[in-house]
Design a protein around this motif. Structure first.
Motif, PDB file in Angstrom:
ATOM      1  N   ALA B  40      40.595  40.738  38.949  1.00 47.61           N
ATOM      2  CA  ALA B  40      42.046  40.825  39.093  1.00 47.61           C
ATOM      3  C   ALA B  40      42.417  42.193  39.654  1.00 47.61           C
ATOM      4  O   ALA B  40      41.670  43.169  39.479  1.00 47.61           O
ATOM      5  CB  ALA B  40      42.717  40.591  37.748  1.00 47.61           C
ATOM      6  N   PRO B  41      43.547  42.289  40.324  1.00 47.40           N
ATOM      7  CA  PRO B  41      43.939  43.563  40.939  1.00 47.40           C
ATOM      8  C   PRO B  41      43.955  44.710  39.937  1.00 47.40           C
ATOM      9  O   PRO B  41      44.595  44.626  38.882  1.00 47.40           O
ATOM     10  CB  PRO B  41      45.353  43.269  41.460  1.00 47.40           C
ATOM     11  N   ALA B  92      43.132  36.943  41.639  1.00 43.85           N
ATOM     12  CA  ALA B  92      41.976  37.836  41.667  1.00 43.85           C
ATOM     13  C   ALA B  92      41.257  37.717  43.007  1.00 43.85           C
ATOM     14  O   ALA B  92      41.505  36.779  43.775  1.00 43.85           O
ATOM     15  CB  ALA B  92      40.997  37.486  40.556  1.00 43.85           C
ATOM     16  N   VAL B  93      40.378  38.660  43.245  1.00 42.19           N
ATOM     17  CA  VAL B  93      39.368  38.502  44.293  1.00 42.19           C
ATOM     18  C   VAL B  93      38.208  37.738  43.667  1.00 42.19           C
ATOM     19  O   VAL B  93      37.731  38.102  42.587  1.00 42.19           O
ATOM     20  CB  VAL B  93      38.886  39.859  44.831  1.00 42.19           C
ATOM     21  N   TYR B  94      37.767  36.700  44.351  1.00 39.16           N
ATOM     22  CA  TYR B  94      36.669  35.879  43.862  1.00 39.16           C
ATOM     23  C   TYR B  94      35.426  36.155  44.712  1.00 39.16           C
ATOM     24  O   TYR B  94      35.470  36.046  45.949  1.00 39.16           O
ATOM     25  CB  TYR B  94      37.031  34.397  43.915  1.00 39.16           C
ATOM     26  N   MET B 120      40.522  36.464  48.343  1.00 40.51           N
ATOM     27  CA  MET B 120      41.644  36.721  47.449  1.00 40.51           C
ATOM     28  C   MET B 120      42.393  35.438  47.131  1.00 40.51           C
ATOM     29  O   MET B 120      42.743  34.662  48.050  1.00 40.51           O
ATOM     30  CB  MET B 120      42.611  37.714  48.101  1.00 40.51           C
ATOM     31  N   VAL B 121      42.641  35.227  45.858  1.00 40.32           N
ATOM     32  CA  VAL B 121      43.453  34.104  45.401  1.00 40.32           C
ATOM     33  C   VAL B 121      44.692  34.680  44.716  1.00 40.32           C
ATOM     34  O   VAL B 121      44.577  35.495  43.805  1.00 40.32           O
ATOM     35  CB  VAL B 121      42.667  33.211  44.421  1.00 40.32           C
ATOM     36  N   ILE B 122      45.856  34.265  45.172  1.00 43.13           N
ATOM     37  CA  ILE B 122      47.117  34.709  44.575  1.00 43.13           C
ATOM     38  C   ILE B 122      47.861  33.483  44.069  1.00 43.13           C
ATOM     39  O   ILE B 122      48.142  32.564  44.846  1.00 43.13           O
ATOM     40  CB  ILE B 122      47.984  35.472  45.586  1.00 43.13           C
ATOM     41  N   VAL B 123      48.128  33.482  42.767  1.00 45.65           N
ATOM     42  CA  VAL B 123      48.860  32.380  42.160  1.00 45.65           C
ATOM     43  C   VAL B 123      50.256  32.887  41.820  1.00 45.65           C
ATOM     44  O   VAL B 123      50.435  33.702  40.921  1.00 45.65           O
ATOM     45  CB  VAL B 123      48.149  31.846  40.908  1.00 45.65           C
TER      46      VAL B 123
END
Lengths: 107, 125
Positions: B40-41, B92-94, B120-123
């Motif tokens: 996570a950031p 988070a970055v996966y 990067m995944v942003i929800v």
């Protein structure tokens, strides 16, 4: 689940210093511990596996020791490229928990 | 050159789905166990999931169990992470990560020796 702690959470050091980071597992993990280095914006890099085995290509100034619940990562003479965050990870069982990290920055 | 390349990240609304892919090259994919790890950031590393070399043994972190599914296609040199019912805390970055096949006392140590660059995944709504 096994919990991992690291100390210190951050350390300020100078080039040439000896730096030691400690990692503790909440229960015994034999020697199934890995250490990683991560620089900002980059993927982690494996330094040590099985507590004390140096990954190929990693400088000899890095060393790891310990077994059971207490482990250490030592940088014998800190170099400019070593300023980074260091994580331990238990690989004894699932979930493969990481420690919270130790940031090594410039004094 | 040994390489792992992730793709499939992006912006998704809470409750939505994404499928991450990790295409590998430069080594025998079918010989290696694989993992997904996220960050996570501004936070530390969090192990997410593991799959054995054949795909018949799988583990998940409690935080994603029942929502994420790991899989692999050894013929396509590809690792996947299907992510459903996404939450803000999944932002988070996966990273996909390869486990080393070096043996220690007759077993592989479980350490990840090669990592992708991350996706990067942003929800968020």
């Amino acid at each position: 689940d096994i919990q991992m702690t690291q100390s210190p959470s951050s350390v300020s050091a100078s080039v040439g210093d000896r730096v030691t980071i400690t990692c503790r597992a909440s229960q015994g993990i034999s020697n199934w511990l890995a250490w990683y280095q991560q620089k900002p914006g980059k993927a982690p890099k494996l330094l040590i596996y099985a507590a004390s085995s140096l990954q190929s290509g990693v400088p000899l100034r890095f060393s790891g020791s310990g077994s059971g619940t207490d482990f250490t990562l030592t940088i014998s003479s800190l170099q400019p490229e070593d300023f980074a965050t260091y994580y331990c990870q238990q690989t004894n069982s699932f979930p493969r928990v990481f420690g919270p990290g130790t940031k090594v920055d410039i004094k | 050159e040994v390489q792992l390349v992730e793709s499939g990240g992006g912006l998704v609304q809470p409750g939505g789905s994404l499928r991450l892919s990790c295409v590998v090259s430069g080594f025998t994919f079918s010989s290696h166990e694989m993992n997904w790890v996220r960050q996570a950031p501004g936070k530390g590393l969090e192990w997410v999931s593991y799959i054995s070399s054949s795909g018949d043994t799988i583990y998940y972190a409690d935080s994603v169990k029942g929502r994420f599914t790991i899989s692999r296609d050894n013929a396509k040199n590809s690792l996947y992470l299907q992510m459903n019912s996404l939450r803000a805390e999944d932002t988070a970055v996966y990273y996909c990560a390869r486990e080393t096949v070096i043996m220690v006392r007759g077993v592989t140590p479980g350490a990840c020796d090669i990592w992708g660059q991350g996706t990067m995944v942003i929800v968020s709504s």
